[in-house]
Design a protein around this motif. Sequence first.
Motif: not given
Length: 426
Positions: A419-426
């Motif tokens: 399982a891989v989770l990615l959160l991004e900002r900007g």
Amino acid sequence: MPVPAPRPAEPPAALPDGGLTLLVIEDDPGGSLSGPDMAAMTGAAGKPVRIRTARNLTEAARLLTDDVQCILLDLALPTADCPTGAAPGERTLTPSGTATAAPPDELDTLRRVLRLAPHHAVLALTAEADAERAAEAVRVGAQDYLFRDELDGRVLSRAIRYAVERKRADFAQRQLTETRLRAQENARLERGLLPHPLLAGSDLRFAARYRPGRSRALLGGDFYDTVRTPDGTVHAMIGDVCGHGPDEAALGVSLRIAWRALTLAGLCGDELLDTLQQVLEHERADAEIFATLCTVDIAPDGRSAALCLAGHPAPLLVAPGRAPALLPQDDGGPALGLLADARWPYREVELGDAWSLMMYTDGLIEGKVGAGTRRLGQEGMIELITRQVKEGLRGEELLEAAVAEVRALNGEELTDDLAVLLLERG
């Protein structure tokens, strides 16, 4: 006579020379298929038709090897016993009290053959006067019927070829239908069991990839979730139940749902993880089962976060102007389910104005590299992600490329859940 056990659920094998093998079931070995015309029979493209003859179903079961593609059954073959459950000669009572013999089933032998060889093409052989019974044989499951008086090598060769191809087409269509139904069922289960992130009102972008390690499984023991609470904090979590069976998958779903409910109820810190540990202890199938966990609580302004590790690998932070690096992981707590009075410290980390935060389970880093025993590890994962980020990959494309390369480096399908989770900002 007892009905032999059905053959395995797979289509008959093709012969190396392209020919066909026909199993004839009739009580007269020198009957319908005798004569030079039958001996010269050929299948597709002039290939030979090999003939085996059985006088009853017991012999047929012994001769029904993997190279048999078609069965020719004489419908006049004596019925061994009564298909209705009555013994031969047994008499039953009518509503008026009159004793009558149980009616014979003229197609009982055909039904037995179909149960014996469910994936073989079956042709029914009968007299022209029995046309009605021949048509009923097709409705029961035979591919076609032939009249004994009209039988010759040319007619039989063509009937065999057509019957085999129809059976193959039916088998392929059935497999396609089963695959489609399984995919639809999996999609419904996935919608119900895998999380839908609750990020309404947040400017963070979300992406995730999930691959169970068990063959044909929908879920493994890995789990993740992301929710935004009314104060603007974004809470992200990823975890891994030890083991790979259905019990572990069910426990992972229970922990994920419990985490979401507790987080939305306002619990945090040791109180939240201690409650999750109680859920695990009540739901696990074995006292040795434990689960690792990583939680990240991102501040409403998106510039900082509180990190908690319970025996889980630290997330990877990618930010402009900085080399990708793991968040601090030297002061985490134990996995859930190991210590009764455990504590799980939180650590404040700076994220910056623009960043990508990747949370993962050990299925991403424990795959092999090449034919040896060397594992990818966290260092190998950092190098892989660094290169892909330099190539301009972000979000869904980054996760897709990362998982694909990990599988390629492993040289075969990954055996551990991922399982891989990615959160991004900007």
